[in-house]
Design an enzyme around this catalytic site. Structure first.
Site, PDB file in Angstrom:
ATOM      1  N   GLU A 162       1.992   7.852  -6.993  1.00 19.88           N
ATOM      2  CA  GLU A 162       1.967   8.383  -8.360  1.00 19.88           C
ATOM      3  C   GLU A 162       3.100   7.806  -9.221  1.00 19.88           C
ATOM      4  O   GLU A 162       3.979   8.521  -9.705  1.00 19.88           O
ATOM      5  CB  GLU A 162       2.035   9.913  -8.339  1.00 19.88           C
ATOM      6  N   GLU A 318      -6.513  12.075  -4.148  1.00 19.39           N
ATOM      7  CA  GLU A 318      -6.011  13.433  -3.926  1.00 19.39           C
ATOM      8  C   GLU A 318      -6.730  14.393  -4.860  1.00 19.39           C
ATOM      9  O   GLU A 318      -6.932  14.105  -6.037  1.00 19.39           O
ATOM     10  CB  GLU A 318      -4.507  13.540  -4.221  1.00 19.39           C
TER      11      GLU A 318
END
Length: 681
Positions: A162, A318
């Site tokens: 991320e 995710e």
């Protein structure tokens, strides 16, 4: 002249060795004794898991002291997973450097805009421009690739985690030096920099490169062009970290490389640029628990991810089985909601459904985050739903590889968002995210599949283009939109668009100049409204006479060929045009000068649909239907977010139940149906 063949090898664009829809999630076995690992893989097989992400936060275990590596535990883990037929998405752990790194390089800590150095004990990378961090990150990526680059278990490389969250902008001395070098590369001379930044304003002119600094907190508002360039620099610095690790891996491995994007929740990365650097696009998505219609935002994020992937299948890297743990109120997903979320992503192009995480953590900041194997264990509802989803995905393997086609594009530009979010705009109520969501939700309710697109992209394949928030619009992008309309396209533009150029300077010919010819209007003055103030509009188009209510904004429009579709009945623009329509070449441009809610936008888009030759799907409320096209079949994915069953047009075989469908399929309350429709011929 014939083109020369590329010297670049053709790289795989999907995880290796996966012949089914990928299913699994982040696996952090280092948090557990090794005797638990065997139980984990047994339960993974029971649930249908075939791909797990490992090593993402393991730097301190893999390199316990600088230059000293320990791969024994990872060797054993990969062998165990491989022996059980579970593929591995192997992470580089560079999102969380070890304590020894910060002890050795305290100046590599990220510094906030107000000058505060960030300490150790959380997550988040070091300063992306610090040479010691870059070197250490490349070193661990290189060591992992040397050891596991051809390991039979490894299907995919997962660089970092991320990017841009939680660390993006860094105001440290290392960042300041790198920013100056970046500016010199971009502008070449100080004269060019001064012109681009408009430094004649407030006496900010620079006479020495050494005097140019990062846009830290200052007595008043900092030069917006400087801040916009710093956002660009930050994005480039983060992406350079990814590229350095990726290239270190590619030196030893032919396995595809990705990093997990956060398409709608990490505003500091321009993912149009990032998508060109990964072998396969992947995304993390978590519902906003406070939003009772979060499934619409989910669809938006999935459509944006598919668009970044240029229509190719992508990875949901995710999402959560139930509640997350970082929002003010972390709402648990209701029965069936996890499957709806997962299959909505599938319907919008994902061929991999992964979660954070496999087993719930007992310690640390995310111990209350849901997992595939929750704290309640295998007797829990969540575990039963995880197993059921795995079985359902096994029934849908033939959907894999099919693609989604959209007739509508909605413009999305991170650089414009960066610029609009800076200080001293005409109203604090200007919110690009709200406008994007409003227009997207109107399209969602009308059952139209949407791609997201940059305003400079090729738009010729779309019947309708919607520009909800294009504050920064370059002259080149304006020309692109003009050509699109002139060649027969339909364009809908919302207020506060086409205001500034790439340097956040108002266009020489005034507000909206790049779109003036296309829309047949110009904006003489902004007329923002007071908090809570509303205005009424008289809508009069194709025999339809309706009164609408709007808020936040109005423009004082000058007509330059456009027809008036709606007129302000009151407020600061009373009697003036509120919504216009203009024929430009073979197409039509619409302009909406105020904030209409999702219901009121139906009037605007109904007219635009007619111009574009589009027909709303006419679906029941709270039902979404997306189609994926394969070589021999079309797959209809119907998701019912309502509390009662609904019928959806379809003809073929419902894959989750194996039942024949003739004309209509009944989708249970809160349920999903996936129908294979065979093509004729």
């Amino acid at each position: 002249m014939s083109s020369q063949p590329s010297s670049e090898p053709v790289r795989p664009t999907w995880p290796l060795g996966l012949d089914r829809i990928a299913y699994g999630g982040d696996y952090n076995p280092e948090q557990w004794p090794e005797e638990v690992w065997k139980e984990d893989v047994t339960l993974m097989r029971e649930a249908g898991v075939n791909l797990v992400s490992v090593g993402i936060f393991s730097w301190a275990l893999l390199e316990p002291r600088e230059g000293e590596f320990d791969f024994g535990w990872l060797d054993r883990l990969l062998e165990l997973l491989h022996d059980n037929g579970i593929r591995v998405d192997l992470g580089t752990p560079t999102a969380s450097p070890p304590a020894w790194f910060f002890a050795a390089h305290p100046d590599a800590r990220v510094v906030t805009r107000d000058g505060t150095p960030l300490g150790f004990g959380s997550r988040g990378m070091a300063g992306p421009s610090h040479p010691a961090y870059r070197a250490a990150a490349v070193r661990i990526a290189d060591q992992l690739a040397r050891r596991y680059g051809r390991h039979p278990a490894v299907a995919l490389w997962h660089v970092h985690n991320e990017y841009g969250a939680p660390v993006s902008e860094d105001y440290s001395p290392a960042s300041a030096g790198a920013f100056r070098a970046w500016l010199q590369g971009r502008y070449g001379t100080l004269d060019a920099l001064n012109a681009a930044w408009g430094t004649a304003f407030w006496g900010q002119r620079y006479g020495d490169w050494a005097h140019v600094d990062v846009p830290a907190v200052a007595p008043s508002v900092v030069n917006p062009a400087q801040r916009l360039d710093f956002a660009r620099f930050t994005d480039d610095a983060l992406r350079a970290c990814f590229v350095a690790e990726r290239d270190a891996i590619r030196a030893h491995s032919d396995v595809p490389v990705t990093t997990n994007f956060m398409t709608t929740n990490c505003p500091s990365t321009d993912l149009w640029k990032w998508a060109d650097e990964v072998d396969v696009v992947s995304n993390d998505h978590y519902l906003t628990a406070a939003d009772p219609r979060a499934h619409v935002d989910l669809a938006l994020a999935a459509d944006l991810t598919r668009s970044l992937a240029r229509g190719r299948p992508w990875i949901l890297m995710e999402h959560s089985t139930s509640a997350v743990n970082w929002q003010p109120r972390n709402i648990a997903k209701r029965p069936g909601e996890m499957a709806r979320n997962a299959l909505s992503h599938l319907g919008r192009g994902s061929d991999a459904i992964l979660f954070f995480q496999w087993r719930a953590s007992r310690s640390g900041a995310e111990k209350f985050h849901s997992a595939m194997l929750p704290h309640a264990g295998t007797t829990s509802r969540v575990w039963r739903e995880v197993r059921a989803l795995g079985a359902d995905l096994g029934r849908l393997d033939e959907v894999r590889g099919s693609t989604v086609r959209a007739d509508v594009a909605l413009l999305w530009d991170w650089e414009s968002f960066w610029a609009q979010d800076l200080e001293w705009r005409p109203s604090v109520d200007l919110d690009h995210r709200e406008r994007v969501r409003a227009y997207y939700e109107r399209l969602w309710r009308d059952g139209l599949t949407v791609d997201l697109a940059h305003p400079g992209a090729d738009l010729s394949g779309y019947r309708l283009v919607v520009a909800p928030a294009s504050y920064l619009l370059t002259a080149a992008s304006g020309d692109n939109l003009s050509r699109y309309v002139a060649q027969g396209g339909t364009l809908v533009v919302s207020y506060f668009s086409g205001i500034v150029d790439e340097h956040d300077a108002v266009h020489p010919d005034g507000y909206g100049a790049p779109l003036r010819t296309t829309l047949g209007v110009s904006v003489e003055e902004f007329l923002p409204l007071r908090e809570g103030e509303t205005v009424r509009l008289a809508w009069d188009h194709d025999g339809e006479r309706t009164e609408l209510v709007a808020d936040v904004w109005a423009d004082d429009l000058v007509l330059e060929g456009a027809d008036v579709v709606a007129t302000y009945l009151d407020g600061p623009a009373a009697g003036r045009a509120a919504v216009t329509r203009h024929r430009h070449g073979a197409g039509t441009g619409w302009y909406v000068s105020t904030r209409l809610d999702v219901d009121a936008l139906a009037h605007v888009l109904r007219g635009a649909y007619a111009d574009a030759g589009l027909t709303p799907a006419g679906l029941p409320d709270e039902v979404e239907v997306v189609r994926r096209d394969g070589p021999t079949a079309r797959f209809v994915v119907a998701i019912n977010h309502a509390d009662a069953p609904v019928d959806v047009p379809a003809d073929g075989t419902e894959l989750l139940t194996g039942t024949a469908v003739r004309g209509r399929v009944t989708v249970p309350a809160g349920g999903v149906a996936v129908v294979r429709e065979h093509r004729g011929g």
